[in-house]
Design an enzyme around this catalytic site. Structure first.
Site, PDB file in Angstrom:
ATOM      1  N   ILE A 149       0.842  -1.201   0.000  1.00 21.22           N
ATOM      2  CA  ILE A 149       0.000   0.000   0.000  1.00 21.22           C
ATOM      3  C   ILE A 149       0.878   1.252   0.000  1.00 21.22           C
ATOM      4  O   ILE A 149       0.647   2.202  -0.734  1.00 21.22           O
ATOM      5  CB  ILE A 149      -0.930   0.000   1.238  1.00 21.22           C
ATOM      6  CG1 ILE A 149      -1.968  -1.113   1.089  1.00 21.22           C
ATOM      7  CG2 ILE A 149      -1.625   1.354   1.405  1.00 21.22           C
ATOM      8  CD1 ILE A 149      -2.901  -1.259   2.260  1.00 21.22           C
ATOM      9  N   GLN A 193       5.465 -13.317 -13.020  1.00 23.28           N
ATOM     10  CA  GLN A 193       4.288 -12.953 -13.826  1.00 23.28           C
ATOM     11  C   GLN A 193       3.333 -12.086 -13.012  1.00 23.28           C
ATOM     12  O   GLN A 193       2.837 -11.066 -13.478  1.00 23.28           O
ATOM     13  CB  GLN A 193       3.528 -14.212 -14.274  1.00 23.28           C
ATOM     14  CG  GLN A 193       4.288 -15.116 -15.227  1.00 23.28           C
ATOM     15  CD  GLN A 193       3.465 -16.364 -15.556  1.00 23.28           C
ATOM     16  OE1 GLN A 193       2.241 -16.303 -15.651  1.00 23.28           O
ATOM     17  NE2 GLN A 193       4.127 -17.489 -15.714  1.00 23.28           N
ATOM     18  N   ASP A 241      23.044 -15.188  -7.880  1.00 26.39           N
ATOM     19  CA  ASP A 241      23.813 -14.886  -6.666  1.00 26.39           C
ATOM     20  C   ASP A 241      25.292 -14.844  -7.044  1.00 26.39           C
ATOM     21  O   ASP A 241      25.807 -15.791  -7.629  1.00 26.39           O
ATOM     22  CB  ASP A 241      23.607 -15.981  -5.614  1.00 26.39           C
ATOM     23  CG  ASP A 241      22.127 -16.183  -5.293  1.00 26.39           C
ATOM     24  OD1 ASP A 241      21.342 -15.246  -5.568  1.00 26.39           O
ATOM     25  OD2 ASP A 241      21.757 -17.261  -4.799  1.00 26.39           O
ATOM     26  N   CYS A 381      34.416   6.083  16.616  1.00 29.68           N
ATOM     27  CA  CYS A 381      33.350   6.837  17.285  1.00 29.68           C
ATOM     28  C   CYS A 381      33.138   6.310  18.707  1.00 29.68           C
ATOM     29  O   CYS A 381      33.979   6.551  19.559  1.00 29.68           O
ATOM     30  CB  CYS A 381      32.085   6.824  16.437  1.00 29.68           C
ATOM     31  SG  CYS A 381      31.073   8.274  16.762  1.00 29.68           S
ATOM     32  N   GLY A 383      33.834   3.542  19.734  1.00 26.54           N
ATOM     33  CA  GLY A 383      35.060   2.776  19.973  1.00 26.54           C
ATOM     34  C   GLY A 383      36.190   3.673  20.462  1.00 26.54           C
ATOM     35  O   GLY A 383      36.981   3.296  21.330  1.00 26.54           O
ATOM     36  N   HIS A 507      33.580   8.579  11.384  1.00 24.02           N
ATOM     37  CA  HIS A 507      33.334   7.267  10.781  1.00 24.02           C
ATOM     38  C   HIS A 507      34.029   7.157   9.419  1.00 24.02           C
ATOM     39  O   HIS A 507      33.430   7.465   8.391  1.00 24.02           O
ATOM     40  CB  HIS A 507      31.831   7.065  10.563  1.00 24.02           C
ATOM     41  CG  HIS A 507      31.061   6.876  11.817  1.00 24.02           C
ATOM     42  ND1 HIS A 507      30.851   5.629  12.366  1.00 24.02           N
ATOM     43  CD2 HIS A 507      30.450   7.757  12.630  1.00 24.02           C
ATOM     44  CE1 HIS A 507      30.143   5.765  13.474  1.00 24.02           C
ATOM     45  NE2 HIS A 507      29.885   7.033  13.660  1.00 24.02           N
ATOM     46  N   GLU A 509      34.625   4.662   7.683  1.00 19.10           N
ATOM     47  CA  GLU A 509      34.076   3.612   6.815  1.00 19.10           C
ATOM     48  C   GLU A 509      33.160   4.156   5.722  1.00 19.10           C
ATOM     49  O   GLU A 509      33.024   3.549   4.663  1.00 19.10           O
ATOM     50  CB  GLU A 509      33.336   2.543   7.639  1.00 19.10           C
ATOM     51  CG  GLU A 509      32.057   2.985   8.344  1.00 19.10           C
ATOM     52  CD  GLU A 509      32.275   3.522   9.752  1.00 19.10           C
ATOM     53  OE1 GLU A 509      33.362   4.072  10.020  1.00 19.10           O
ATOM     54  OE2 GLU A 509      31.356   3.414  10.580  1.00 19.10           O
TER      55      GLU A 509
END
Ligand code: GLN
Length: 537
Positions: A149, A193, A241, A381, A383, A507, A509
């Site tokens: 929805i 489908q 995959d 952070c 850490g 951060h 990363e």
């Protein structure tokens, strides 16, 4: 007006099919063809942004340069393409409605009835058209699954875009599932489908289908899907995959997906260069050595909570020719178990970002072990905060040291909220979010790693190091190697003499890319690789 072209990516059958990666992979192919692209995610949920959503439910909150707290798919977009995302790359239904309600309250609608069509759909369209500056193509991923929805207004909006713009400026790609049913020994096309039928019912005929399947679809299956979905067989692709998500652009390209996209949009490729990317993917498959990194945190059972972190470690591993094995440690276990046993196969200990008190004392034990046993340590952070608290408690000897996030009444407040610091005004937002600059000390490990005196990194935290402890920290052997000078905030700490010990308030990363791995992660893995217990895979 909007002269660029639009590619809409929807998903069917079920969630978690990897729509974000598929969109990012298509972006990667188009960039290899020489086009400038951007990617946008429209999320149908009602939260205004993902910042307040639990990482257990929603996975990582990805932070952009401009400080937006966004969906983790934006991380895929940045890692697969050159796109730098921002707040405008992620809209939720909540943000769309929020903006409409504000306009309504201001009287902008002049007393008209405010409705889903046209007001909500117009707002969605302006989010989409707001992305066209300076790019050739805008890719738009619609979150959720066709049939929900919540996603209806978004699908209606993109249907209208298809109607309003010339045919060769809009492309609809639908990602679906073709399950392999073991008992029947075959791939089943019915869910696909039905999913396409649901799209057609709302007026969208997909141009291309990406079919997630365990095995490649053979011609017969593709023909069958094509027949039932009103498409030519050339428009049906297998999305199998892959061993690594970074292979996906190459797998798609090999099947000719890029060519079909260009054909349908009446575009000609300007070049064709995925050589660097494929060289890098080849490297992934030849990683000779194994390095085990222990991640001590509280969301360790939810892989998506640390998405960018895992990717950054992986990129750094590839750069060092090592496979990084992650050893996930629930922080609390350090309170009852022997750290020497927990970390017996570990070459590096990393404590990532986090919120809330659970696991904090366990993390402090992990830092103590890494510091005293000379194991490479990386604190990000939260850490970095627990690492500093550990140092103040165990080296300086202030036993009540804590962050006021966890012990509001402590008399040794090592970390506190910005507004608790004197002479620093509270920012509009109560978190420090996005890019801030950090000036690095010249004789530090941080400088050896970055080879720069000034860096910009992304932040997402509320608490800051209390500057009254700076002198004590340094006189006891912890160096403050990075600072934000505009606000006099500590950004990086390290322990000279330790094989590798860095804590950073930001951060890193979020800025790591396969072809540009982040220097801090690269250096951390390099240190782990030369740890005496590192062994051949
Ligand atoms: N909870 C800490 C703070 O808000 C750390 C946040 C984080 O690690 N992202 O300052």
């Amino acid at each position: 007006m909007h002269k660029c072209k639009y590619i809409f990516i929807t998903g069917g059958v079920l969630s978690s099919l990897g729509k974000g990666v598929a969109a990012a992979a298509i972006g990667n192919i188009l960039e290899a063809y020489g086009f400038n692209i951007t990617i946008l995610k429209l999320d149908p949920y009602l939260n205004v942004d993902p910042g307040t959503m639990s990482p257990f439910q929603h996975g990582e909150v990805f932070v952009t340069d401009d400080g937006a707290e966004t969906d983790l798919d934006l991380g895929h977009y940045e890692r697969f393409t050159r796109t730098l995302t921002a707040q405008k790359n992620n809209w939720t239904a909540g943000r769309i409605y929020n903006s409409i309600i504000q306009k309504e309250r201001r009287g902008d609608y002049l007393g008209k009835t405010v409705q889903v069509i046209p007001h909500v759909t117009d707002e969605i369209k302006s989010a989409i058209f707001g992305m066209d500056a300076g790019v050739d193509l805008v890719l738009v991923e619609i979150g959720g699954t066709v049939g929900d929805i919540e996603s209806l207004p978004f699908l209606e909006a993109i249907r209208q875009v298809g109607l309003e713009l010339e045919e060769n400026r809009v492309l609809f790609i639908h990602l679906t599932l073709v399950p392999f049913i073991k008992t029947a020994g075959e791939l089943k096309t019915k869910p696909t489908q039905h999913s396409v039928k649901a799209l057609q019912e709302i007026g969208i005929q997909p141009d291309i289908l990406l079919c997630r399947a365990e095995i490649p679809l053979n011609l017969e299956i593709r023909k069958k899907i094509a027949l039932f979905t009103n498409l030519k067989v050339e428009a049906i692709f297998s999305a199998i995959d892959a061993e690594s998500i970074y292979e996906i652009p190459l797998l798609f390209k090999r099947q000719g997906l890029g060519e079909v996209v260009l054909q349908k949009l009446k575009l000609k490729k300007r070049c064709d260069d995925s050589s660097e990317w494929s060289k890098w993917v080849k490297k992934i498959k030849n990683l000779s050595q194994l390095v085990t990194i222990s991640i001590v945190g509280k969301y360790v059972r939810h892989a998506d909570s640390y998405k960018s972190l895992f990717e950054a470690l992986f990129h750094a591993g590839v750069c060092n020719h090592v496979r990084v094995k992650l050893h996930m440690v629930e922080a609390d276990t350090l309170l009852s178990e022997n750290p020497a046993e927990i970390f017996q196969h570990t070459q590096g200990i990393l404590i990532p970002g986090g919120f809330g008190i659970r696991g904090i004392e366990g993390m402090i034990k992990a830092v103590e072990y890494a510091r005293s046993e000379h194991i490479p340590f990386f604190g990000i952070c939260l850490g970095m905060q627990v690492a500093t608290v550990e140092f103040v408690r165990n080296v300086i000897g202030l036993k009540n040291a804590h962050s006021t996030e966890f012990e509001p009444k402590t008399n040794q407040r090592i970390f506190l909220k910005l507004k608790e610091l004197s002479n620093i005004e509270e920012m509009g937002h109560n978190m420090r979010l996005g890019n801030y600059s950090c000036v690095i000390k010249k004789d530090s490990l941080a400088f050896l790693i970055y080879k720069k005196l000034k860096i910009q990194e992304r932040h997402r935290h509320r608490y800051e190091f209390n500057p009254i402890y700076e002198g004590q920290l340094e006189s006891h052997g912890m160096m403050i190697s990075g600072k934000n000078l505009e606000r006099n905030l500590v950004e990086m700490v390290e322990i000279p003499g330790h094989p590798w010990y860095i804590g950073c308030q930001f951060h890193p990363e979020f800025k790591s890319r396969p072809l540009q791995p982040h220097p801090l992660f690269v250096a951390f893995i390099k240190a782990a690789k030369s740890h005496p217990t590192a062994k051949r895979a």
